[in-house]
Design a protein around this motif. Structure first.
Motif, short mmCIF file in Angstrom:
data_model
loop_
_atom_site.label_atom_id
_atom_site.label_comp_id
_atom_site.label_asym_id
_atom_site.label_seq_id
_atom_site.Cartn_x
_atom_site.Cartn_y
_atom_site.Cartn_z
N PRO A 1 -8.28 3.11 0.72
CA PRO A 1 -7.88 2.80 -0.66
C PRO A 1 -8.00 1.31 -0.96
O PRO A 1 -8.46 0.92 -2.03
N THR A 2 -7.57 0.46 -0.05
CA THR A 2 -7.67 -0.98 -0.29
C THR A 2 -8.10 -1.67 0.99
O THR A 2 -8.00 -1.10 2.08
N ILE B 1 -7.01 7.82 -1.51
CA ILE B 1 -5.56 7.69 -1.69
C ILE B 1 -4.85 9.04 -1.59
O ILE B 1 -3.76 9.14 -1.03
N ILE C 1 1.64 2.60 -3.26
CA ILE C 1 0.55 3.44 -3.81
C ILE C 1 0.71 4.87 -3.33
O ILE C 1 0.71 5.81 -4.12
N TYR C 2 0.87 5.01 -2.02
CA TYR C 2 0.98 6.36 -1.45
C TYR C 2 2.23 7.05 -1.97
O TYR C 2 2.22 8.25 -2.26
N SER D 1 3.81 6.70 -4.74
CA SER D 1 3.74 7.16 -6.12
C SER D 1 2.96 8.47 -6.21
O SER D 1 3.32 9.38 -6.96
N THR E 1 0.85 -1.20 0.00
CA THR E 1 0.00 0.00 0.00
C THR E 1 0.88 1.24 0.00
O THR E 1 0.53 2.25 -0.62
N ALA F 1 1.48 6.84 -11.76
CA ALA F 1 0.95 6.37 -10.49
C ALA F 1 -0.44 5.77 -10.69
O ALA F 1 -0.73 4.67 -10.20
N ILE G 1 -1.67 2.06 -9.82
CA ILE G 1 -2.60 1.87 -8.71
C ILE G 1 -3.85 1.14 -9.18
O ILE G 1 -4.40 0.28 -8.48
N MET H 1 5.65 -2.43 -8.94
CA MET H 1 5.27 -1.05 -8.66
C MET H 1 6.33 -0.35 -7.83
O MET H 1 6.70 0.80 -8.10
N GLN I 1 2.88 -5.63 -7.03
CA GLN I 1 3.34 -4.72 -5.98
C GLN I 1 4.86 -4.53 -6.06
O GLN I 1 5.37 -3.43 -5.92
#
Lengths: 291, 333, 408, 237
Positions: free
Chosen positions: C219-220, A219, A17-18, A20, A14, A201, A205, A142, A139
């Protein structure tokens, strides 16, 4: 212990994600000395463009790079068209325009592509090369791309004169003009780059959270949190901050009384806590002005 | 930067400005009193809500416009005010009019406490911290331990008494009740801003370092302003709970905080009457946008916003000031 | 006889007293607000913007259905004038819109307002104003309370009922299973949870080994799924909305968890949930249904489905035929049409409410065979039967009988 | 000597207020000219007007080409380096990066590196602090940095706005020495704005006296310095 590891790696995933998004946040901050609250929606919109290209039969990487180029041009266009007339307006007016852009992108995306979720493909194989369920291949990929982008940004800001000029234009526009920097175009360039990073991103995501107009709503806040925790002046810090927020948030859910119910509150406390101790973030530079 | 400080502008325009302002005031008041008899219940209800938003925006204005602190989290104080009223009425069956001041008090304390750590944050960082507060508010309201008071996700119904005046309908009564509270709020704000406190607030906004050397306790004033600002917004929240007769966590999302900010900027930063325009704007424009196109209502709202920023860079108040200044100038040449 | 007197008593208690007297002149035309000889004005509140805008499709489907009704001559010769407004899923806005519809537009009733917090905001108001709040689009149990709220009625099977169906099925077929639950942290999620726990009864404590919740802003839900797996559960009760359901199905497969996967009906769409999540990941997922899924090949040659397809082609040429919302809207609008038909020329608010509580084994097209709508003055739960289905990789397979769970 | 800068009938406005009421002056190639005057006389405004930083009207010719009405960054590219009031330091980046920015418009990287050495030879202290965040340096060092940054443009003309402001007398002396050296060695013409008139006249060869946006007197530095009224009003003896 197993659960701890699971959550740790889950947090890293996760966190990617943040991170990016945090990177895009820092990018625009370097350019305009401000947050762009429409950043998430712009990234979402870019991802929809890529999705549309894929739907029309473009191969993955063609759509990927086409989307980056389109987003870059779109970002430049937004600066040139929407923000140029209000360059001298107060900061709050800019925030209002960010909000306006936010609603426009969200609404138009919903209007064109509707609100049902869409699967977005991952460029990475679904099987991990090693025996683990701790973290998926996407992941991992990423995280790699985020780090690669970070490297590129570092080189850009540190070693190219355009990167340097961009930072100068953001920090001190009057002086920047006096050394021959075209501040207006630096702004536009910053917007373009931030939009391009946001597009990457978004495309990374979307395979995890699925593509839909509201995908960035939650997000973005975490992305801001990551950027602030790490330090808004430091792309590397923002990435570390993004990962930190992801890991801490996931590990916090192991604490009994927090659980997953208060994850967001944990993020809030984290932001305020870090800022109290280090007002410029963990890795941000302290600006001291001597008269 | 155009017209930052209304007081300065007043001096520039001289005496004429003051009399113009008086005319505006009297005319506004007459219209405000007459309105409930000119429209049917639903419109009066909407006007009431616009007034409520105006009070909330006024609170935000004290903080941002007069003290230079940003907040994207005023929906949280709005929520605290609303829940204070709702819980008092629901649990202890307190009459609604006794809940307004407690709501203000609770919000003052909450705002003051939040203002303390906020002291160390400036500009963007403060905006972000408050933005996080706004996003976390619904979640906290649903959190199990507090849910017994807040009713959790289900929310709370609020049953205020009917209009005590026989010739006034409930809507008209709520309107006048809100109008009175709003007038008091505006008067208080007016006096606050023009008094010693206000001068200190403005000094801190314009030059924090200098005001410190002038002996102003900036930390205290900034936290106090945060508290006062929260109290105003909390009063608005309390009124909203009474008028809507229902509170739920989903009523207080960050979008509400964003709306307040929009109202503030569109109305005019640092302008007290501007808040009224701001309240009307954030209530009416989304409805118009919705009528133009349902699917694209947000996009149209966005265009409205951009248009407003282009046309009125200093908000509606700035525009009015500009126009009255032109008018005031003409006769004297 | 006893039912009749009970009905009378209830009618009186529910402030429907005037109705009994009016029955004597039922043959005459009686109109409530919004009704003329040629038209009936109906209000409708839907989130076309905001976080729940995915449901906007339902509103479009309903509007398209009434267009069809009007093209075919309307209901008893009256055109349906549907006033559909947006509340952005914000409760105060819902209140504002409801008041606008009733006081400004003068509608006869409000139909299919969507969402639990939003409907809660107008619940008291509608009943105080005595305006029908019909077939609300939420499965909370509180909408079927004729005693206290005689003007409000739900439509779809309520969440508690559905939760109970899963619990009963588990008790019968897997009495020793260890259940992990993921639910949305609001009353929709909690209703499912309560229904499920209540039906398990004493066994709830031993059978449920883990519960995790999520917020719509998360978000997830990856970390929650990971934690649930770690509890050692062999059954996963997935109480999530479409986006999170898809995430959960995908994540469960990714981390190599192979539980008995019970998915709530809210997210039973093949196109909107299972396809994005990966059809191969969805094999074996169990849910319940009460209406046909348009993407399910089982119904390809079904007459009702063909009719629906023709309607979509004509009235929603741009609409998404894979969206189950379009099926849902189609079925619920028929129910509204039926009530208005039954009301005949007596289109007062009282009579509409009376007819809404007088549906007798009405079969709306696209409901599963055997699923019927029945209401009475004491039963404000129109649909109470569902059938369990299991996903085989391409389509839902019905198994077992149509299950009817009595609502309390 | 050829005329490098020629200013004709220059007017400037801040909002409604007129700050310059038609100023004329010229500057010779290789020379140092100073603008004298009290606070608010329009000295800084004149420098800003030349660089296109404010709305103006009139005529400004630099090396024979009209630059009036062009964008600041384009005017800078012509070879006019402006050392602004308050030094214009880029606080958050290093000294070296500040200098690199000064050469932003140049593409000859070898020569830029050479010039960087030249700047360091004039201001050895900047070399010591080359990797320090510029905003953390002392006022004198920042002023040196500002001059160094301007020098990195390889300008033909340098506009200096109050370079002595806020600096200790010793530092001022050192700085002005270096300015004189730069003028001689690099053949950079200078237009100097100073509060400290005697200091300015000691460096400059020509001077113009401004009062409320108008030129009221001009001549060589010696002529101006020996003028009775100037001595009383600005030199204080």
């Amino acid at each position: 212990m197993d659960l701890f590891l699971q959550q740790l790696f889950g947090g890293l995933a996760t966190g990617a994600i943040y991170a990016s998004i945090a990177l895009a946040v820092v990018m625009i901050y370097q350019a305009i000395d401000h947050f762009n609250f429409a950043q998430g929606e712009m990234a979402m919109f870019s991802t929809f463009i890529a999705w549309q290209l894929l739907d029309w039969g473009f191969p993955y990487w063609a759509a990927f790079f086409a989307c980056i180029v389109i987003s870059f041009l779109g970002g430049v266009a937004i600066e040139r068209i929407v923000f140029k007339p209000i360059h001298n307006a107060p900061v709050l007016s800019h925030i209002i325009v960010f909000i306006a852009l936010f609603s426009i992108f969200n609404s138009v995306a919903g209007f064109i592509w509707d609100y049902t979720i869409k699967a977005y493909p991952s460029p990475f194989p679904s099987e991990t090369p090693f025996e683990t369920t701790l973290i998926g291949m996407h992941q991992l990929g990423m995280i790699a791309i985020v780090l690669a982008m970070l490297g590129a940004i570092y080189v850009f800001f540190r070693f190219t004169s355009v990167g340097l000029a961009m930072r100068a234009a953001a920090a001190n526009p009057v002086s920047a003009r006096l050394v021959g920097v075209s501040v207006d175009w630096m702004l536009a360039l910053g917007w373009g780059l931030a939009a391009a990073i946001g597009a990457v991103a978004g495309m990374l995501i979307a395979p995890i959270v699925f593509l839909e107009p509201n995908m960035m709503l939650g997000i973005l806040l975490y992305g801001f949190a990551g950027a602030v925790v790490g330090g808004l002046t430091s792309p590397g810090g923002a990435v570390v901050g993004g990962f930190l927020v992801g890991v801490i948030e996931n590990l916090a859910s192991l604490v009994p009384f927090i659980g997953s119910e208060l994850k967001l509150t944990v993020a809030l406390v984290l932001i305020v806590g870090v800022l109290l101790v280090r007002p410029f973030g963990l890795f941000g530079r302290v600006v001291v002005n001597r008269v | 930067m155009p017209t930052r400080n209304p007081a300065d502008m007043l001096q520039i325009a001289g005496i004429e400005m003051v009399s113009w302002r008086r005319i505006w005031l009297v005319a506004g008041l007459v219209i405000a009193i007459a309105l409930p008899f000119l429209f049917e219940g639903f419109t009066v209800f909407q006007l009431t809500r616009a007034l409520i938003y105006a009070i909330a925006i006024l609170g935000l204005n004290l903080l941002t416009g007069f003290n230079g602190q940003f907040s994207l989290g005023h929906s949280a104080f709005f929520a605290i005010g609303a829940y204070t009223t709702a819980i008092m009425m629901d649990r202890w069956e307190v009459a609604y009019y006794w809940t307004i001041l407690p709501a203000a008090a609770v919000c003052f304390v909450a705002g003051f406490l939040f203002g303390l750590p906020a002291l160390r944050l400036e500009g963007l960082y403060l905006a972000l911290a408050t933005f996080a507060l706004a996003t976390a508010t619904p979640q906290i309201l649903k959190y199990e331990p507090v849910a017994k008071f807040t009713g959790g996700v289900q929310g709370l119904d609020v049953f205020p008494d009917d209009s005590p005046v026989s010739f006034l309908s409930n809507d008209q009564w709520w309107y006048y009740f809100t109008l009175v509270v709003a007038l008091i709020a505006f008067l208080v704000a007016w006096n606050l801003v023009r008094g010693r406190t206000g001068r200190a607030m403005i000094a801190i906004r314009d030059n924090p370092i200098a005001s410190k050397t002038m002996g102003i306790n900036t930390a205290l004033y900034k936290s106090l302003t945060f508290g006062v600002s929260a109290a105003f917004t909390g009063v608005a929240g309390a009124l909203e709970a009474i008028v809507i007769q229902f509170v739920a966590p989903d009523s207080f999302t960050f979008l509400l905080a964003v709306s307040f900010l929009v109202g503030l900027v569109v109305g005019g930063i640092g302008s007290i009457p501007g808040a009224i325009f701001g309240g009307l704007f954030i209530l009416l424009i989304p409805n118009w946008a919705d009528q133009i196109s349902q699917g694209l209502s947000w996009a149209i709202y966005g265009l409205f916003l951009i248009g407003a920023v282009y046309v009125m860079p200093a908000g509606a108040a700035g525009l009015v000031r500009l126009v009255t200044m032109r008018l005031a100038k003409k006769p004297s040449g | 006889m006893s039912t009749y007197s009970k009905y009378l008593a209830l009618a009186a208690a529910a402030a429907l007293g005037g109705m009994v007297a009016s029955q004597a002149i039922a043959a005459d035309k009686m109109y409530g607000p919004g009704v003329t000889d040629t038209s009936i004005k109906i209000g409708h509140i839907n989130p076309y913007s905001g976080p729940a805008s995915a449901y906007g499709t339902i509103g479009k489907a309903i509007a398209a259905y009434f267009k069809k009704v009007n093209d075919e001559g309307g209901v008893n010769g009256r055109m349906i004038d549907l006033v559909s407004v947006d509340d952005g899923y914000s409760p105060p806005k819902t209140k504002e819109q409801a008041r606008k519809l009733i006081e400004s537009d003068g509608v006869l009733l409000i139909f299919q307002s969507l969402g639990t917090p939003t409907n809660s905001a107008i619940h008291t108001y509608m009943n105080k104003k005595e305006v029908p709040q019909l077939f609300v689009a939420t499965g909370a149990a509180k909408w079927g309370d004729p005693q206290n709220f005689p003007w409000t009625m739900g439509w779809q099977p309520n969440y508690q009922t559905e939760g109970a169906i899963y619990a009963n099925w588990l008790l019968k077929n897997h009495p020793d299973s260890k259940v992990a639950i993921l639910f949305q942290n609001d009353d929709y999620g909690k209703d499912y949870l309560h229904g499920f726990e209540a039906a398990l009864g004493d066994k709830a404590k031993t059978m449920i080994v883990a519960k995790e919740s999520y917020e719509v802003t998360d978000p997830t839900i990856d970390s929650q799924v990971v934690a649930l797996k770690a509890s050692g559960a062999d059954t996963f009760f997935n109480v999530t909305t479409p986006k999170f359901a898809a995430q959960a199905i995908k994540k469960v497969a990714e981390i190599g968890w192979k539980p008995i996967h019970l998915l709530n009906n809210v997210s039973a769409s093949v196109s909107a949930v299972l396809k994005p999540a990966g059809l191969e990941n969805s094999v074996g997922v169990i849910t319940t249904q009460y209406h046909m899924d348009p993407t399910d090949p089982t119904w390809k040659d079904n007459a009702e489905m063909k009719e629906w397809n023709a309607w979509m082609d004509k009235y929603q040429p741009d609409g998404d035929k894979a969206s189950s919302f379009n099926a849902y809207g189609y079925a619920v609008a028929q129910t509204m049409e039926q009530v208005l038909k039954q009301a005949g020329d007596n289109l007062t608010r009282e009579n509409v409410m009376k007819e809404a509580a007088n549906l007798r084994q009405f079969h709306a097209k696209l409901l599963l065979p055997g699923v019927e709508i029945t209401t009475s003055p004491t039963d404000f739960f129109p649909i109470e039967s569902m059938q369990m289905v299991r996903f085989n990789g391409t389509t839902w397979e019905l198994f077992g009988d149509v299950v009817k769970a009595e609502s309390s | 000597m050829a005329t490098l800068l020629e200013v004709r009938n220059l007017e400037a406005f801040y909002g409604q207020t007129q700050a310059l009421h038609g100023i004329d002056f010229s500057l010779e190639d290789g020379g140092i000219t100073t603008l004298l005057g009290a606070n608010g006389a329009g000295k800084t405004t004149t420098l800003r007007a030349i660089c296109g930083m404010i709305t103006t009207s009139g005529e400004v010719n630099f090396a024979g080409t009209p630059v009036m009405g062009r964008k600041t960054e384009d005017i800078v590219r012509q070879g006019i380096a402006h050392v602004p009031e308050g030094r214009g330091t880029f606080d958050r980046i290093t000294t070296e990066e500040n200098l690199r920015l000064g050469a932003y418009t140049r593409r000859d990287s070898a020569a830029v590196a050479e010039d960087m050495e030249t700047v360091f030879s004039y201001f050895p202290r900047l070399r010591e602090r080359r990797n320090q965040q510029a905003g953390t340096m002392s006022g004198g060092e920042q002023q040196m940095l500002a001059v160094g940054r301007a020098l990195m443009l390889r300008p033909r003309l340098m506009l200096l706005d109050e370079p002595s402001f806020g600096l200790a007398p010793l530092i001022v002396q050192e700085l002005f020495e270096i300015l004189r050296t730069i003028n001689r060695e690099q053949n950079v013409s200078m237009l100097l704005v100073e509060q400290n008139a005697s200091l300015a006249l000691s460096l400059a060869d020509h001077a113009y006296l401004l009062e409320t946006g108008r030129v009221v007197m001009s001549g060589t530095s010696e002529e101006i310095a020996s003028d009775e009224s100037v001595r009383q009003a600005y030199l204080g003896y």
